[in-house]
Design a protein around this motif. Structure first.
Motif, PDB file in Angstrom:
ATOM      1  N   GLU A 161      -1.561   2.380   1.175  1.00 36.42           N
ATOM      2  CA  GLU A 161      -3.014   2.196   0.438  1.00 36.42           C
ATOM      3  C   GLU A 161      -3.523   3.305  -0.874  1.00 36.42           C
ATOM      4  O   GLU A 161      -2.613   3.804  -1.495  1.00 36.42           O
ATOM      5  CB  GLU A 161      -4.005   3.014   1.459  1.00 36.42           C
TER       6      GLU A 161
ATOM      7  N   GLU B  55       1.731  -7.986   2.365  1.00 35.78           N
ATOM      8  CA  GLU B  55       0.757  -9.244   2.266  1.00 35.78           C
ATOM      9  C   GLU B  55      -0.652  -8.416   1.886  1.00 35.78           C
ATOM     10  O   GLU B  55      -1.024  -6.802   2.143  1.00 35.78           O
ATOM     11  CB  GLU B  55       0.363  -8.909   4.166  1.00 35.78           C
TER      12      GLU B  55
ATOM     13  N   LEU C 252       2.288  -0.040   5.751  1.00 34.31           N
ATOM     14  CA  LEU C 252       1.028   0.241   5.181  1.00 34.31           C
ATOM     15  C   LEU C 252       0.552   1.048   3.725  1.00 34.31           C
ATOM     16  O   LEU C 252       1.316   2.305   4.121  1.00 34.31           O
ATOM     17  CB  LEU C 252      -0.852   0.667   6.299  1.00 34.31           C
TER      18      LEU C 252
ATOM     19  N   ILE D 192      -3.793  -7.010   1.768  1.00 36.49           N
ATOM     20  CA  ILE D 192      -5.137  -6.587   2.669  1.00 36.49           C
ATOM     21  C   ILE D 192      -6.608  -6.554   1.914  1.00 36.49           C
ATOM     22  O   ILE D 192      -7.041  -7.052   2.809  1.00 36.49           O
ATOM     23  CB  ILE D 192      -4.890  -5.189   3.910  1.00 36.49           C
ATOM     24  N   SER D 193      -6.436  -5.759   1.444  1.00 37.89           N
ATOM     25  CA  SER D 193      -7.700  -5.492   1.093  1.00 37.89           C
ATOM     26  C   SER D 193      -7.793  -5.019  -0.974  1.00 37.89           C
ATOM     27  O   SER D 193      -6.314  -4.872  -1.429  1.00 37.89           O
ATOM     28  CB  SER D 193      -8.622  -4.340   1.340  1.00 37.89           C
TER      29      SER D 193
ATOM     30  N   TYR E  81      -5.717  -1.556  -4.412  1.00 36.83           N
ATOM     31  CA  TYR E  81      -5.086  -2.129  -3.569  1.00 36.83           C
ATOM     32  C   TYR E  81      -4.701  -1.321  -1.827  1.00 36.83           C
ATOM     33  O   TYR E  81      -4.522  -0.568  -1.875  1.00 36.83           O
ATOM     34  CB  TYR E  81      -3.853  -2.680  -3.905  1.00 36.83           C
ATOM     35  N   THR E  82      -4.977  -2.406  -0.882  1.00 36.18           N
ATOM     36  CA  THR E  82      -4.741  -1.729   0.336  1.00 36.18           C
ATOM     37  C   THR E  82      -3.289  -2.720   0.723  1.00 36.18           C
ATOM     38  O   THR E  82      -4.188  -4.463   1.189  1.00 36.18           O
ATOM     39  CB  THR E  82      -5.595  -1.573   1.319  1.00 36.18           C
ATOM     40  N   ILE E  83      -1.972  -2.905   1.279  1.00 35.53           N
ATOM     41  CA  ILE E  83      -1.785  -3.896   1.226  1.00 35.53           C
ATOM     42  C   ILE E  83      -0.216  -3.621   2.061  1.00 35.53           C
ATOM     43  O   ILE E  83      -0.150  -2.397   2.582  1.00 35.53           O
ATOM     44  CB  ILE E  83      -0.075  -4.323   0.566  1.00 35.53           C
ATOM     45  N   ARG E  84      -0.071  -4.528   3.043  1.00 34.56           N
ATOM     46  CA  ARG E  84       1.197  -4.280   3.788  1.00 34.56           C
ATOM     47  C   ARG E  84       2.356  -4.396   3.134  1.00 34.56           C
ATOM     48  O   ARG E  84       2.998  -5.795   3.122  1.00 34.56           O
ATOM     49  CB  ARG E  84       0.723  -5.007   5.691  1.00 34.56           C
TER      50      ARG E  84
END
Length: 69
Positions: free
Chosen positions: A21, A45, A19, A47-48, A10-13
């Protein structure tokens, strides 16, 4: 997206805007992995998200043969 048992990357905010990663989480499905991320990072959130491939399973088999000189 298909649900596959395994490790998810995951990559999140986060809620405060940072951020984050390379978070790796195991899950029986993508939904379960998402739930685990949201429990650890409340109000984040996503992101990916990608599934981590098992590199050991894809390693080529090398057959060695001893040759006498």
């Amino acid at each position: 997206m298909m649900d596959i048992s395994g490790k998810y990357l995951y990559t999140i905010r986060s809620a405060n805007g940072v951020l984050v990663e390379n978070l790796q989480v195991y899950g029986k499905s993508r939904t379960e992995a998402d739930d685990k991320i949201r429990q650890m990072y409340w109000r984040c959130e996503i992101i990916s998200c990608d599934i981590v491939k098992d590199l050991k399973a894809r390693a080529p088999h090398i057959k060695m043969q001893w040759v006498r000189p």
